[in-house]
Design an enzyme around this catalytic site. Sequence first.
Site, PDB file in Angstrom:
ATOM      1  CG  ASN A 237      -1.906   1.008   1.092  1.00  0.00           C
ATOM      2  OD1 ASN A 237      -2.856   1.164   0.308  1.00  0.00           O
ATOM      3  ND2 ASN A 237      -1.757   2.089   2.040  1.00  0.00           N
ATOM      4  CD  GLU A 238      -1.382   6.199  -0.045  1.00  0.00           C
ATOM      5  OE1 GLU A 238      -0.792   6.612   1.097  1.00  0.00           O
ATOM      6  OE2 GLU A 238      -2.250   6.673  -0.473  1.00  0.00           O
TER       7      GLU A 238
ATOM      8  CB  CYS B 146      18.925  -0.003   3.654  1.00  0.00           C
ATOM      9  SG  CYS B 146      17.401  -0.708   3.706  1.00  0.00           S
TER      10      CYS B 146
ATOM     11  CD  GLU C 174      -6.059   4.405  -0.230  1.00  0.00           C
ATOM     12  OE1 GLU C 174      -6.136   5.494   0.283  1.00  0.00           O
ATOM     13  OE2 GLU C 174      -5.467   3.698   0.067  1.00  0.00           O
TER      14      GLU C 174
ATOM     15  CD1 TRP D  60      -3.522  10.938   7.251  1.00  0.00           C
ATOM     16  CD2 TRP D  60      -2.273  10.117   8.854  1.00  0.00           C
ATOM     17  NE1 TRP D  60      -3.491   9.474   6.970  1.00  0.00           N
ATOM     18  CE2 TRP D  60      -2.520   9.127   7.828  1.00  0.00           C
ATOM     19  CE3 TRP D  60      -1.398   9.914   9.737  1.00  0.00           C
ATOM     20  CZ2 TRP D  60      -2.611   7.671   8.480  1.00  0.00           C
ATOM     21  CZ3 TRP D  60      -1.005   8.761  10.254  1.00  0.00           C
ATOM     22  CH2 TRP D  60      -1.496   7.590   9.438  1.00  0.00           C
TER      23      TRP D  60
HETATM   24  C1  GLA Z   1      -3.755   6.691   2.259  1.00  0.00           C
HETATM   25  C2  GLA Z   1      -3.641   5.307   2.713  1.00  0.00           C
HETATM   26  C3  GLA Z   1      -5.045   4.942   3.159  1.00  0.00           C
HETATM   27  C4  GLA Z   1      -5.378   5.744   4.271  1.00  0.00           C
HETATM   28  C5  GLA Z   1      -5.664   7.047   3.630  1.00  0.00           C
HETATM   29  C6  GLA Z   1      -6.422   8.217   4.431  1.00  0.00           C
HETATM   30  O1  GLA Z   1      -4.139   6.874   0.947  1.00  0.00           O
HETATM   31  O2  GLA Z   1      -3.424   4.372   1.501  1.00  0.00           O
HETATM   32  O3  GLA Z   1      -4.644   3.653   4.143  1.00  0.00           O
HETATM   33  O4  GLA Z   1      -4.827   6.004   5.248  1.00  0.00           O
HETATM   34  O5  GLA Z   1      -4.306   7.491   2.982  1.00  0.00           O
HETATM   35  O6  GLA Z   1      -5.498   8.745   5.238  1.00  0.00           O
HETATM   36 ZN    ZN Z   2      16.659  -1.134   5.782  1.00  0.00          ZN
END
Ligand code: GLA
Ligand code: ZN
Length: 656
Positions: free
Chosen positions: A141-142, A153, A299, A308
């Site tokens: 994810n992201e 590293c 998303e 955040w």
């Molecule tokens: C990102 C993440 C999600 C969620 C959103 C909203 O896009 O991938 O899991 O945390 O931000 O903050």
């Molecule tokens: Zn590392």
Amino acid sequence: MKIGVDYYPEQWDRSLWEKDAETMARTGVKIVRLAEFAWSKLEPRDGEFTFEWLDEVISIFSKYAIGIVLCTPTNCPPLWLYEMYPDVIQVGADGKRIQTGIRAHRCINAPMFQYYARRITEQMIRQYGNNPAIAAWQIDNELEAYPCCCEVCKAKFRDWLIDKYNDLDGINAAFGTSVWSGDYTDISQIQPPTAYPKAWQNPALCLDWHRFTSQCTADYIKELQMVIRRENQKVPITTNTWFCENTPDFYEIFRGLDFVSYDNYPPLRIPENLDEFYSHAFHLDLMRGVKEDNFWVMEQLSGITGSWAPMSPAPKPGMIMGYALQAIVHGADTVVHFRWRTALTGAEMHWHGLLDHSGVPNRRFYEFSELCKAVSKLNILDNTRVVSDIAILYSPDTDAAFKIQPQVEGFYYLEQLKAFHAAFMRYGANIDIVSPETDLTNYKLVVAPSLYVNKRAVTENLYRYVINGGTLVLTARSGVKDEHNNCIMDTLPTVFKELVGAEISEYDPIGSTRQSIRDFAGNEFACREWCDVLQTTTARAYAEYNEGYYRCIPAVTMNRYCGGVAYYVGTVCDMDFYESFAGNLMMQTGIPKLKGLPKGIEVTTRTNGKDEYICFFNNNSKPVTMPLPKPMYSIISSSGKDKLDLGPFEMDIVRK
Ligand code: GLA
Ligand code: ZN
């Protein structure tokens, strides 16, 4: 065209799963994304896999004919894994392991993390690999270009440098380490440039470190992709990306993947200056350009953002529908909304989904359900694409290098691209944002703002394009650095001098001070941030400075070069200049313009080669009425129209 939602069954009581699936199906949801953070529920203890709950969830969604995007849960390893192998946790710039407690703490290079990440992925693909309900896989994810400073590293980085430069002499030469007694005499002396202040670090080392961390992310993706591919040759595989501080090289990370997916959160605070509205479209066009193909939004904004940062204003009526349609018309074939229900627990409980904490349908939810209905009428767009005459080039190396060394107050790389993008949008043009290395043959006009870090392949690509008749625009801070991020010992714009037919005799980083330029027709425009003082060789002046000690000296030039034309814009202006300049460029290159578009109206055209669909989006909180050039059929309202009445954030799509 499909609408989907992100769903976290592991956060909800079992009794809600079927109810939610049933409501989704009734609402028109066609895709659900699952499991990117669910590792501890899938492997609660080392080697003990508990897929029963996910089996049940998947069978429920299959029953309702909702396709599933299944994610590798590798973003969040379970705590037992950190406990067993503490060295799978990233190390920060201070040399200490980061504190666990949020998410994404893992070092993607740590061998034991990689072992366990491969194993959980293998288990999942064995369990679900041939399940027809799975529409796609998402890796992690992201993912970012993580600047982890652990021993693994560091050792990897040193090996990467030796591979690239052969030996220490090569590294010393590339980094110019003779400055400040920085010569390496042993490979172990090479450290990641993460200590503060960052500005004191060697920019060449910094850029290679960024390239290395980005490459590690691309390799990690490839590794998990191979695990999935071994079991299933066909299912599409992606990862979801965004613009973050450690942005990886989008072109690299998606190279082997089947499609791009992007997390789209247009800002909810409405800017006073209408020009800023175009920035969401800019990001969407950039994402479409990564693979030069349609993409997904994995998303999509669904509610008040928060957690955040303090909470944002609520999405205004029209935004849930409008921003999703905006993504679609810019090339998103599927838009998945984050998230179905707002979390009751955890750090993100104030980042709102479609349903608020109560779970009771609300204004946004009803609008979302209208969106699902509207999108069900858009099948006609299924095989259409956005085809553009104009390309703006985005260079990941240059983006990283400007973050390493900000040039002057107010000057940001993406803003240089956005100014041109917004200007072309004022005339209703489609715009591609693509890699400087791509084949440019089919574009009538190419803008390469601030190509700061230069690669031979790119320079040759641009010369080739102009030689073959293309029209190119270069701007200030082009040709400054070699591929190592060191300055070039030549008059600026160095490698582009011949192409632009002008040289920069000096430059003046004026920051927020405002000056002005005057174009060939006598129009005056304010400029700021940077002033290249140009001396033409073969070029002609398009605009000159209007004041100061370089008054009457060219600020913008135009040069005929072989079959084509190269412009150079040596300063940064307000939007009225870019609009006027874009208008002239489009006229010169024969690109059609829609004149008199009301401000805030975005126009995108999608085509299947035969039919064209023109999409009008009112990216504005006020209603707008505008005449159509001729009566057209609206596929949103299923009726003929000779004018458009667009409410705030409303989209209409007409057949040309
Ligand atoms: C990102 C993440 C999600 C969620 C959103 C909203 O896009 O991938 O899991 O945390 O931000 O903050
Ligand atoms: Zn590392």
